[in-house]
Motif scaffolding. Structure first.
Motif, short mmCIF file in Angstrom:
data_model
loop_
_atom_site.label_atom_id
_atom_site.label_comp_id
_atom_site.label_asym_id
_atom_site.label_seq_id
_atom_site.Cartn_x
_atom_site.Cartn_y
_atom_site.Cartn_z
N VAL A 1 46.76 -163.59 -68.83
CA VAL A 1 46.91 -163.89 -67.41
C VAL A 1 46.86 -162.62 -66.59
O VAL A 1 46.18 -162.55 -65.56
CB VAL A 1 48.23 -164.65 -67.15
CG1 VAL A 1 48.45 -164.85 -65.66
CG2 VAL A 1 48.25 -165.96 -67.89
N SER A 2 47.60 -161.61 -67.01
CA SER A 2 47.66 -160.37 -66.24
C SER A 2 48.11 -159.24 -67.15
O SER A 2 48.58 -159.45 -68.27
CB SER A 2 48.63 -160.51 -65.06
OG SER A 2 49.93 -160.82 -65.52
N SER A 3 47.98 -158.01 -66.63
CA SER A 3 48.35 -156.83 -67.39
C SER A 3 49.01 -155.81 -66.46
O SER A 3 48.56 -155.62 -65.33
CB SER A 3 47.12 -156.21 -68.06
OG SER A 3 47.46 -155.02 -68.74
N VAL A 4 50.08 -155.19 -66.95
CA VAL A 4 50.80 -154.18 -66.18
C VAL A 4 50.84 -152.90 -66.99
O VAL A 4 51.21 -152.93 -68.17
CB VAL A 4 52.24 -154.65 -65.86
CG1 VAL A 4 53.00 -153.57 -65.10
CG2 VAL A 4 52.22 -155.96 -65.09
N PRO A 5 50.47 -151.77 -66.42
CA PRO A 5 50.53 -150.51 -67.18
C PRO A 5 51.97 -150.18 -67.59
O PRO A 5 52.91 -150.37 -66.83
CB PRO A 5 49.99 -149.47 -66.19
CG PRO A 5 49.24 -150.23 -65.18
CD PRO A 5 49.93 -151.56 -65.06
#
Length: 425
Positions: free
Chosen positions: A165-169
């Motif tokens: 769905v999404s990616s966060v560093p």
């Protein structure tokens, strides 16, 4: 080996040296990033172990070390040393969580630090509450420095990878790994509530999870080791799977309440607050029994002998003791004697190191004579240690003394004593 921003070495030489020297750290965000998370340090009591109730007993979920060959993905207890009386690990906790009003924090204990190794640490989350499978998942990857969110559809199985769905560093502000426990290390990361909500993870109520580490892509946790095949994941609380994975609801944690409510205003949300009705920002829990010191009636451990000294401090746990270490006190005794001629009465006071050695002491008054001293009678002290022995007629001239017998009382051994002699007449 590349430099990972989320590892301890990114803290700088001074901070890393402090961490190694003290064994404790709180990764405070720079003042320019006030909204960034502050990960609880290695020794922080803010970490609450993930629990599982089985056979009427609730305890930290644990995992046998060595059941997965990829050591940085092998979930292990913090202290696997076996406690002989119970046959269980000294500290079986393996996965921990914490939360504040803005973030949720997760910590895995593994057999070895990742060192930028491949694989990921996964939370499969049941968001619809039916325990039939997971709908959303979170994965932290040390090698790629990312926290990713996954959609499993409705009631996905434990071996479902899901769709990203999404990616966060992952940075040094929201991810870290460090040595800990009796061996191995911890892998910890923080998730912003805004990121969780955007990925469809509703923390408006308690949630259940299946937790594990995997060498495969996505949120898939395949711990199958059937017919000599090597497992590709380690699932918390489960050994290797057989031909088919167990039902998802058999692997789940107890409900974990991560709602952003803090009734006592101590900065720790209710669901992971070990004293939700008593402010205790430190979350100190000396005996690791769940309730924090601030609301635990026995904060230093159980007190089976009832002497008020908890198991962590009681050096004589099977015997009531008056000493601070829970052992029996050795109490010296002193006694006085005087004669009131007009009342034909001997009086005195018994004193001791411990109050329980004062009342109901047996006191005998003697007259010194040639041969065995003459016994004039025996009385007992009152609650203040006072005693009085009345005679039918006045005492004859001579020397007299009081003999106080020894006594065993609750928590103390009270020694015998003889008063100084007095002269009458």
């Amino acid at each position: 080996m590349k430099t990972r921003r989320g590892s301890v070495r990114t803290l700088g030489l001074v901070a890393a040296t402090t961490l190694v020297a003290s064994g404790l750290c709180v990764l405070a965000a720079p003042t320019a990033h006030a909204a960034d998370p502050v990960l609880p340090g290695p020794g922080s009591d803010h970490w609450s172990p993930v629990l599982k109730t089985a056979d009427g007993r609730t305890a930290p979920m644990s995992d046998a070390g060595g059941d997965y060959s990829v050591t940085h993905l092998d979930l292990t207890p913090v202290d696997a040393t076996v406690d002989p009386p119970t046959g269980l690990p000294v500290d079986p906790a393996t996965v921990f969580m914490s939360a504040d009003l803005d973030h949720v924090y997760v910590r895995f204990h593994v057999a070895a630090l990742p060192g930028n190794g491949a694989g990921g640490y996964v939370l499969q989350i049941d968001t619809n509450g039916d325990q039939a499978g997971w709908e959303r998942a979170v994965r932290y990857s040390d090698a790629t420095d990312t926290i990713t969110y996954w959609n499993g559809g409705a009631d996905a199985g434990v071996k479902t990878a899901g769709t990203q769905v999404s990616s966060v560093p992952a940075t040094a502000l929201n991810a870290v790994n460090y040595a800990g426990g009796t061996s191995g290390g911890f892998v910890a990361w923080a998730m912003a509530r805004t990121d969780l909500a955007a990925a469809g993870i509703d923390l408006g109520g308690a949630v259940r999870m299946v937790i594990g580490a995997t060498s495969e892509a996505g949120a898939k946790l395949d711990a199958g080791g059937f017919l000599g095949l090597s497992p590709k994941a380690d699932v918390l609380g489960a050994g290797q799977f057989g031909a088919a994975a167990p039902a998802w609801n058999t692997l789940v944690t107890d409900p974990i309440d991560l709602r952003p409510t803090d009734n006592d205003g101590d900065g720790v949300v209710n669901g992971v607050d070990n004293c939700p009705a008593v402010p205790n920002p430190s979350q100190a829990d000396d005996d690791n029994d769940g309730p924090g010191n601030a609301c635990d009636p026995t904060p230093r451990g159980p007190d089976p002998d009832g002497d008020g000294v908890g198991a962590l401090d009681d050096q004589c746990p099977e015997q009531y003791g008056a000493l601070a270490n829970g052992c029996v006190a050795q109490s010296t005794t002193s006694a006085t004697l005087r004669y009131v001629a007009r009342r034909k009465t001997f009086k005195g006071v018994v004193r001791a190191d411990y109050d329980q050695c004062v009342p109901r002491r047996s006191v005998t008054v003697f007259r010194s004579v040639s041969g065995p001293d003459r016994d004039l009678g025996t009385v007992r002290t009152d609650s203040a240690g006072k005693y009085a022995l009345g005679l039918s007629r006045r005492a004859r001239a001579g020397k007299y003394y009081a003999q106080v017998d020894s006594k065993w009382t609750l928590g103390a051994r009270c020694f015998a004593v003889r008063s100084p002699r007095i002269q009458v007449g």
